[in-house]
Design a protein around this motif. Structure first.
Motif, PDB file in Angstrom:
ATOM      1  N   PRO A   1      -1.766  35.151   2.737  1.00  0.00           N
ATOM      2  CA  PRO A   1      -2.256  34.096   2.466  1.00  0.00           C
ATOM      3  C   PRO A   1      -2.879  34.562   1.402  1.00  0.00           C
ATOM      4  CG  PRO A   1      -1.958  34.440   4.643  1.00  0.00           C
ATOM      5  CD  PRO A   1      -1.762  35.073   4.240  1.00  0.00           C
TER       6      PRO A   1
ATOM      7  N   PRO B   1       1.109  34.182   7.378  1.00  0.00           N
ATOM      8  CA  PRO B   1      -0.156  34.822   8.645  1.00  0.00           C
ATOM      9  C   PRO B   1       0.942  36.108   9.584  1.00  0.00           C
ATOM     10  CG  PRO B   1       1.337  32.853   9.421  1.00  0.00           C
ATOM     11  CD  PRO B   1       1.966  33.698   7.905  1.00  0.00           C
TER      12      PRO B   1
ATOM     13  N   LEU C   1       6.085  31.766  12.826  1.00  0.00           N
ATOM     14  CA  LEU C   1       5.898  30.539  11.875  1.00  0.00           C
ATOM     15  C   LEU C   1       6.572  29.764  12.143  1.00  0.00           C
ATOM     16  CD1 LEU C   1       3.740  28.011  10.496  1.00  0.00           C
ATOM     17  CD2 LEU C   1       4.248  28.661   8.741  1.00  0.00           C
TER      18      LEU C   1
ATOM     19  N   TYR D   1      -3.426  27.402   3.584  1.00  0.00           N
ATOM     20  CA  TYR D   1      -3.303  29.025   3.398  1.00  0.00           C
ATOM     21  C   TYR D   1      -5.459  29.539   3.744  1.00  0.00           C
ATOM     22  CZ  TYR D   1      -0.615  30.299  -0.541  1.00  0.00           C
ATOM     23  OH  TYR D   1       0.258  29.828  -1.242  1.00  0.00           O
TER      24      TYR D   1
ATOM     25  N   LEU E   1      -3.839  28.660   7.610  1.00  0.00           N
ATOM     26  CA  LEU E   1      -3.116  30.131   7.763  1.00  0.00           C
ATOM     27  C   LEU E   1      -3.989  32.029   8.102  1.00  0.00           C
ATOM     28  CD1 LEU E   1      -0.277  30.302   5.469  1.00  0.00           C
ATOM     29  CD2 LEU E   1       0.110  29.275   8.094  1.00  0.00           C
TER      30      LEU E   1
ATOM     31  N   SER F   1       4.661  23.913  11.788  1.00  0.00           N
ATOM     32  CA  SER F   1       4.526  22.945  11.407  1.00  0.00           C
ATOM     33  C   SER F   1       5.113  22.034  10.878  1.00  0.00           C
ATOM     34  CB  SER F   1       4.088  24.342   9.596  1.00  0.00           C
ATOM     35  OG  SER F   1       3.464  23.043   9.163  1.00  0.00           O
TER      36      SER F   1
ATOM     37  N   ALA G   1       5.775  31.659   3.710  1.00  0.00           N
ATOM     38  CA  ALA G   1       5.360  31.618   5.329  1.00  0.00           C
ATOM     39  C   ALA G   1       5.919  31.641   6.741  1.00  0.00           C
ATOM     40  CB  ALA G   1       4.327  31.178   5.427  1.00  0.00           C
TER      41      ALA G   1
END
Ligand code: AMP
Ligand code: MG
Length: 354
Positions: free
Chosen positions: A155, A245, A249, A311, A314, A327, A346
């Motif tokens: 990120p 990350p 995610l 960011y 992350l 998320s 991401a």
């Protein structure tokens, strides 16, 4: 390589900032690399007119060299020498949004080496608004090529801590700014000005509606949201799995109660297996999640908060060795469109509709 770290604080005066940045500018003029703060994310700068500097940037980031760099300027007039012609619409956008988080792509002039543009005949240009960035660019000779100051694939860094984590030992100097400074936290909006109807290649704080208000119709590159369009993104960098990350995610879209129920069921499943979980949620729902770590992205009515924190969330999940992250999702319009674009990248486009 020994990396020098200098700090610019709120208490610095204009003249003390100038003095501190003289050294940073000299490094760039001599062909070295300096990481510097901007209002979007930290940049990893080198002399945009020096082909060797571009190569050094790619090496420091571990970035493929077909991925062009954005040239940062400190005054609008500097644009003249970088491009072969300035379209009227570009003049209008520069007047409306510079200095600020807008990058424009135009046909390049001969002084811009092909190393800086990843071999393209076009060049991406931006004038940032961060006072430290402006003074640094000026001291550096006026043309600083810079991608985000993260290792490729990580990120983008919005605080000096993460620049140091990624770049210590890989650049000559890091300029650390006061972390309490207001930042946007997402990379600039990129607009391709080379066609009659300019096209947004990367959404950001400056939205399509804001741009259209100034210059009329604007397109948006379909590859931004549609991973399966079968087309190559026009901004070469958008094809890479960015912003990621280390853990996995997943975005979850649906009615608030359904989103909470789905995420908590997943969290339970991972907890039973001894796996660490994290959630990014908005303020009315965050207390409802049972994950090990829950991040509050703020109110949906003020997405600037979510943008500026994303960011860091992350990166913090990485720091905490979180293995599975969920998320909430955001709307495909306004600033939320930029947040959603970065989240989708991401997440490797993993989105569950509940
Ligand atoms: P970063 O510097 O990390 O914010 O990434 C810069 C982004 O700008 C990447 O996605 C690049 O592919 C894009 N970009 C830079 N120059 C050009 C250009 N001439 N044409 C299209 N995209 C560009
Ligand atoms: Mg980047």
């Amino acid at each position: 390589m020994e990396t020098q770290i200098i700090t610019i604080n709120k208490s610095d005066t204009a003249s003390s900032i100038r003095e501190k940045l003289f050294q940073a500018g000299k490094i760039i003029r001599q062909g070295g690399l300096v990481a510097f703060p901007t209002e979007t994310v930290y940049g990893l700068g080198g002399d945009a007119l020096n082909p060797d500097a571009a190569q050094k940037i790619y090496a420091a980031k571990g970035r493929p060299s077909d991925n062009p760099l954005i040239v940062h300027i400190s005054q609008i007039d500097s644009l003249d020498s970088l491009v072969s012609a300035i379209p009227d619409k570009a003049k209008k956008l520069a007047k409306a949004f510079w200095p600020g988080p807008l990058t424009m792509i135009m046909n390049k002039s001969d002084i811009v080496p092909s190393q800086t543009t990843g071999g393209l005949d076009t060049v991406a240009v931006r004038m940032p608004s961060h006072p430290v960035a402006l003074e640094f660019i000026k001291q550096a000779g006026g043309y600083v090529a810079a991608p985000s100051a993260n290792l490729s694939g990580k990120p983008s860094p919005t605080t000096a801590k993460y620049v140091i984590q990624d770049m210590d030992g890989r650049v000559d100097m890091i300029i650390a700014a006061d972390d309490s400074e207001e930042i946007i936290g997402l990379e600039s909006t990129i607009v391709d000005m080379t066609s009659d109807i300019p096209a947004i290649l990367r959404p950001g704080y400056i939205t399509q509606a804001m741009i259209s208000r100034e210059i009329g119709a604007t397109d948006i590159d379909v590859t931004i949201f549609d991973a399966d369009s079968g087309k190559a993104p026009k901004a070469p960098g958008m094809k890479y799995r960015h912003y990621a990350p280390r853990g996995e995610l997943v975005l979850v879209e649906g009615r608030p109660d359904d989103v909470v129920a789905y995420i908590n069921a997943q969290v339970r499943f991972h907890k039973e297996r001894g796996e660490k979980t994290g959630v990014i949620g908005t303020d009315t729902l965050v207390t409802k999640y049972d994950a090990d770590i829950v991040k509050n992205a703020g109110s949906r009515d003020e997405p600037v908060m979510a943008a500026s924190r994303l960011y860091t969330f992350l990166r913090e999940f990485d720091d905490e060795n979180v293995e599975f992250m969920y998320s909430e999702s955001f709307k495909n319009e306004g600033l939320e469109q930029a947040i959603m674009n970065r989240l989708l990248k991401a997440a490797g486009h993993k989105i569950i509709k509940v």
